[in-house]
Design a protein around this motif. Structure first.
Motif, mmCIF file in Angstrom:
data_model
loop_
_atom_site.group_PDB
_atom_site.id
_atom_site.type_symbol
_atom_site.label_atom_id
_atom_site.label_comp_id
_atom_site.label_asym_id
_atom_site.label_seq_id
_atom_site.Cartn_x
_atom_site.Cartn_y
_atom_site.Cartn_z
ATOM 1 N N GLU A 1 53.573 41.236 50.047
ATOM 2 C CA GLU A 1 53.900 41.725 48.706
ATOM 3 C C GLU A 1 53.226 40.868 47.636
ATOM 4 N N ALA A 2 53.237 39.570 47.837
ATOM 5 C CA ALA A 2 52.634 38.650 46.862
ATOM 6 C C ALA A 2 51.137 38.897 46.750
ATOM 7 N N LYS A 3 50.476 39.069 47.888
ATOM 8 C CA LYS A 3 49.038 39.337 47.848
ATOM 9 C C LYS A 3 48.737 40.650 47.127
ATOM 10 N N LEU A 4 49.574 41.653 47.337
ATOM 11 C CA LEU A 4 49.395 42.921 46.625
ATOM 12 C C LEU A 4 49.577 42.727 45.121
ATOM 13 N N ALA A 5 50.553 41.925 44.737
ATOM 14 C CA ALA A 5 50.782 41.670 43.310
ATOM 15 C C ALA A 5 49.592 40.943 42.690
ATOM 16 N N PHE A 6 49.032 39.971 43.403
ATOM 17 C CA PHE A 6 47.833 39.291 42.901
ATOM 18 C C PHE A 6 46.659 40.259 42.839
ATOM 19 N N GLN A 7 46.507 41.090 43.863
ATOM 20 C CA GLN A 7 45.425 42.073 43.883
ATOM 21 C C GLN A 7 45.511 43.002 42.675
ATOM 22 N N ASN A 8 46.718 43.405 42.312
ATOM 23 C CA ASN A 8 46.899 44.332 41.185
ATOM 24 C C ASN A 8 46.400 43.747 39.869
ATOM 25 N N ILE A 9 46.435 42.449 39.730
ATOM 26 C CA ILE A 9 45.908 41.808 38.522
ATOM 27 C C ILE A 9 44.449 42.186 38.327
ATOM 28 N N PHE A 10 43.702 42.216 39.424
ATOM 29 C CA PHE A 10 42.252 42.416 39.364
ATOM 30 C C PHE A 10 41.841 43.884 39.260
ATOM 31 N N LYS A 11 42.794 44.793 39.233
ATOM 32 C CA LYS A 11 42.477 46.196 38.985
ATOM 33 C C LYS A 11 42.148 46.426 37.511
ATOM 34 N N ASN A 12 42.573 45.520 36.677
ATOM 35 C CA ASN A 12 42.258 45.561 35.244
ATOM 36 C C ASN A 12 40.929 44.831 35.048
ATOM 37 N N SER A 13 39.879 45.563 34.721
ATOM 38 C CA SER A 13 38.536 44.967 34.647
ATOM 39 C C SER A 13 38.432 43.873 33.578
ATOM 40 N N GLU A 14 39.128 44.038 32.468
ATOM 41 C CA GLU A 14 39.089 43.003 31.421
ATOM 42 C C GLU A 14 39.742 41.719 31.902
ATOM 43 N N LYS A 15 40.891 41.833 32.590
ATOM 44 C CA LYS A 15 41.594 40.654 33.110
ATOM 45 C C LYS A 15 40.767 40.009 34.221
ATOM 46 N N ALA A 16 40.174 40.829 35.073
ATOM 47 C CA ALA A 16 39.337 40.294 36.150
ATOM 48 C C ALA A 16 38.175 39.488 35.576
ATOM 49 N N LYS A 17 37.551 40.012 34.542
ATOM 50 C CA LYS A 17 36.427 39.307 33.908
ATOM 51 C C LYS A 17 36.893 38.007 33.255
ATOM 52 N N GLU A 18 38.038 38.066 32.596
ATOM 53 C CA GLU A 18 38.586 36.870 31.945
ATOM 54 C C GLU A 18 38.862 35.764 32.981
ATOM 55 N N LEU A 19 39.497 36.124 34.082
ATOM 56 C CA LEU A 19 39.799 35.138 35.128
ATOM 57 C C LEU A 19 38.520 34.661 35.805
#
Length: 145
Positions: A88-106
């Motif tokens: 579940e935790a890995k899925l929650a972290f993965q969901n962060i990166f579905k947002n392209s702006e957030k993925a780019k920021e990180l």
């Protein structure tokens, strides 16, 4: 000894140490209280370990003030240990990166962290988004145990 027993032992040891010293350990980079901080005496590298005993993991904060964001920004090694719900935790972290702006920021905070997951496949924030959307980024997330 299985992973659960080891996690319990390490947790109890950490709480006992904290109680004995009455001084919580804070990360200088993130300003967050740490559950455990290991330092390798040979090279003086630190590894922050967060022990999470959440009943259900639905989301992980990734804003500028979040622990996760600050760990990435610090460029130090970090690990999250979840009790029984690592998937579940890995899925929650993965969901962060579905947002392209957030993925780019990180990504821009620490591209080397993400490249180290698999430099042949992960070469940009766009690759993180693609993997997250396909549901396969969970296979690369190594900071969750």
């Amino acid at each position: 000894m299985n992973k659960r027993h080891l996690l319990i032992i390490v947790s109890l040891w950490g709480f006992a140490l904290s109680a004995a010293t009455s001084t919580p350990v804070f990360s200088l980079e993130t300003a967050y209280k740490l559950d455990l901080l290991f330092r390798n005496s040979s090279d003086n590298l630190q590894r922050a370990i967060e022990l999470k005993n959440w009943k259900k993991v639905t989301s992980i904060a990734a804003d500028e003030k979040s622990q996760f964001y600050q760990y990435i920004k610090s460029k130090k090694e970090f690990r999250y240990n979840f009790n029984e719900n690592t998937a579940e935790a890995k899925l929650a972290f993965q969901n962060i990166f579905k947002n392209s702006e957030k993925a780019k920021e990180l990504w821009n905070l620490n591209p080397e962290l993400f490249k180290s997951l698999d430099s042949e496949i992960i070469k940009s924030s766009e690759n993180l988004v693609q993997l997250a959307e396909k549901g396969t980024l969970v296979n690369y997330i190594n900071w969750v145990r």
